[in-house]
Design a protein around this motif. Structure first.
Motif, PDB file in Angstrom:
ATOM      1  N   GLU A   1      41.795  39.915  39.172  1.00 12.88           N
ATOM      2  CA  GLU A   1      42.167  40.622  37.943  1.00 12.88           C
ATOM      3  C   GLU A   1      41.845  39.772  36.721  1.00 12.88           C
ATOM      4  OE1 GLU A   1      43.280  43.557  35.503  1.00 12.88           O
ATOM      5  OE2 GLU A   1      43.268  43.762  37.686  1.00 12.88           O
TER       6      GLU A   1
ATOM      7  N   THR B   1      45.417  41.748  47.974  1.00 15.68           N
ATOM      8  CA  THR B   1      44.592  42.696  47.233  1.00 15.68           C
ATOM      9  C   THR B   1      45.221  44.070  47.073  1.00 15.68           C
ATOM     10  OG1 THR B   1      43.453  43.391  49.263  1.00 15.68           O
ATOM     11  CG2 THR B   1      42.448  41.591  47.989  1.00 15.68           C
ATOM     12  N   ASP B   2      46.211  44.391  47.919  1.00 17.01           N
ATOM     13  CA  ASP B   2      46.697  45.767  47.996  1.00 17.01           C
ATOM     14  C   ASP B   2      48.203  45.771  48.257  1.00 17.01           C
ATOM     15  OD1 ASP B   2      47.301  48.421  49.271  1.00 17.01           O
ATOM     16  OD2 ASP B   2      45.136  48.696  49.011  1.00 17.01           O
TER      17      ASP B   2
ATOM     18  N   PHE C   1      47.566  46.251  42.647  1.00 13.48           N
ATOM     19  CA  PHE C   1      46.360  46.383  43.465  1.00 13.48           C
ATOM     20  C   PHE C   1      45.231  45.563  42.854  1.00 13.48           C
ATOM     21  CE2 PHE C   1      48.902  50.094  44.331  1.00 13.48           C
ATOM     22  CZ  PHE C   1      48.715  50.360  45.684  1.00 13.48           C
TER      23      PHE C   1
ATOM     24  N   ARG D   1      41.336  46.130  43.376  1.00 14.26           N
ATOM     25  CA  ARG D   1      40.553  47.133  42.662  1.00 14.26           C
ATOM     26  C   ARG D   1      39.706  46.515  41.551  1.00 14.26           C
ATOM     27  NH1 ARG D   1      45.378  51.696  41.980  1.00 14.26           N
ATOM     28  NH2 ARG D   1      45.434  52.343  44.175  1.00 14.26           N
TER      29      ARG D   1
ATOM     30  N   LYS E   1      35.392  45.256  41.866  1.00 10.93           N
ATOM     31  CA  LYS E   1      34.165  45.973  41.485  1.00 10.93           C
ATOM     32  C   LYS E   1      33.790  45.744  40.020  1.00 10.93           C
ATOM     33  CE  LYS E   1      36.639  50.365  40.638  1.00 10.93           C
ATOM     34  NZ  LYS E   1      37.951  49.943  41.194  1.00 10.93           N
ATOM     35  N   ARG E   2      34.705  45.156  39.231  1.00 10.56           N
ATOM     36  CA  ARG E   2      34.418  44.918  37.812  1.00 10.56           C
ATOM     37  C   ARG E   2      34.010  43.475  37.521  1.00 10.56           C
ATOM     38  NH1 ARG E   2      39.753  46.607  37.085  1.00 10.56           N
ATOM     39  NH2 ARG E   2      40.087  44.977  35.530  1.00 10.56           N
TER      40      ARG E   2
ATOM     41  N   HIS F   1      38.443  46.363  49.765  1.00 11.08           N
ATOM     42  CA  HIS F   1      38.312  46.041  48.339  1.00 11.08           C
ATOM     43  C   HIS F   1      37.176  45.052  48.091  1.00 11.08           C
ATOM     44  CE1 HIS F   1      41.839  48.218  46.973  1.00 11.08           C
ATOM     45  NE2 HIS F   1      42.586  47.639  47.898  1.00 11.08           N
TER      46      HIS F   1
ATOM     47  N   LYS G   1      33.416  45.913  47.528  1.00 12.33           N
ATOM     48  CA  LYS G   1      32.972  46.552  46.283  1.00 12.33           C
ATOM     49  C   LYS G   1      32.568  45.557  45.208  1.00 12.33           C
ATOM     50  CE  LYS G   1      35.915  50.542  47.230  1.00 12.33           C
ATOM     51  NZ  LYS G   1      37.069  51.375  46.785  1.00 12.33           N
TER      52      LYS G   1
END
Length: 297
Positions: free
Chosen positions: A121, A139-140, A223, A226, A229-230, A254, A257
């Motif tokens: 994050e 992660t989740d 999460f 997520r 991917k960024r 996760h 991605k």
């Protein structure tokens, strides 16, 4: 021998305590690895071992304690707040970029367990870090909650509610253990949690195996996977299989991605990865990743 000294930086309304490691052959503009621990963990719980290896390989390191934990400031003690810890990551990275001799464009984030989620994050929000190492990452939140024994969840939930209500009335936090025996009352109550977690403490440690109970109601809504991917920077995911705390299947979903992700799966448990041969295996892979993605020259 590398140099280690105590430093501190401001984060929000308090100060974070940190260790700054310098390689014995520093360069003019050296890369730096910023490290922090997982759920309730502090620097003394094996983060020095990682920093010493990275520094021996030529990288500066900044190893910090979150606010409310360890040697850092913040009241009440043992308050685990996701938003505040992400602020601490942002403050640590900002501080690292101001250290004399450090190249501000070559900052690497290293996090383990809950911190392994935070670095995802934090990297996504920052957008300028050079690389990320995410070890046995949380992660989740939902997957981790479902992996918790039902009896544990049923026993902790009333304590969490009582803690939240008490905080609104200005009362001291209601505490729960961070780790307990299997199916015990703790945030981590897997078969390997108690021995594994407490085994990371050095002899004579003043570590407190407890945290404000309110966190138990926040964890299912987090999460950080997520964010993978960024992240535009290279990311090394060191995934344990099986992992009783951060379920492997959800983690791999996760991590797949991440645009520039490298996924390594190890046959070690969540707490085994910090010590002995598993540590030697994983830290060698992490140094190889650093030398490839953020070379010294």
């Amino acid at each position: 021998m590398s140099e280690r000294r105590d430093v501190e930086f401001v984060s929000g309304d308090a100060t974070c305590a940190a260790w700054l490691y310098r390689p014995d052959t520093p360069s003019e503009r050296q890369p730096i690895v910023v490290l922090a621990h997982g759920l309730g963990g502090v620097r003394e719980m094996r983060l020095d071992a990682y920093a010493e290896r990275f520094t021996a390989a030529g990288y500066a390191c900044l190893v910090f304690d979150y606010r409310h934990f360890g040697a850092s400031g913040g009241e009440p003690r043992q308050l685990l707040d996701i938003g505040l810890q992400l602020e601490d990551w942002a403050s640590a990275v900002a501080h690292a970029r101001t250290i004399d001799g450090v190249d501000p464009t070559r900052v690497v984030l290293w996090g383990s367990s809950f911190g392994g989620g935070h670095v995802l994050e934090a990297a996504a929000r920052d957008g300028r870090v050079a690389a990320v190492i995410s070890q046995c990452p949380f992660t989740d939140g939902l997957a981790s909650a479902l992996a918790t024994p039902l009896i544990t969840t049923l026993r902790i939930t009333p304590l969490a509610v009582r803690d939240i209500v008490g905080s609104l009335r200005g009362k001291p936090p209601v505490m729960v253990p961070l780790a307990a025996e299997h199916r015990g009352v703790a945030l981590m109550a897997s078969t390997d949690a108690l021995d594994g977690y407490l085994g990371l403490q050095p002899p004579g440690s003043a570590f407190s195996n407890e945290v404000a109970a309110r966190f138990a109601l926040a964890i299912t809504r987090y999460f950080p996977g997520r964010a993978a991917k960024r992240i535009t920077a290279p990311v090394l995911f060191c995934v344990c299989d099986p992992d009783t705390v951060a379920p492997t299947k959800a983690t791999l979903r996760h991590t797949a991605k991440a645009p520039r992700g490298q996924i390594e799966v190890y046959p070690y448990g969540h707490f085994e990865i910090y010590v002995g041969d598993p540590f030697e295996h994983v830290v060698a892979d992490q140094i190889a990743f650093l030398e490839r993605t953020v070379p010294l020259t």
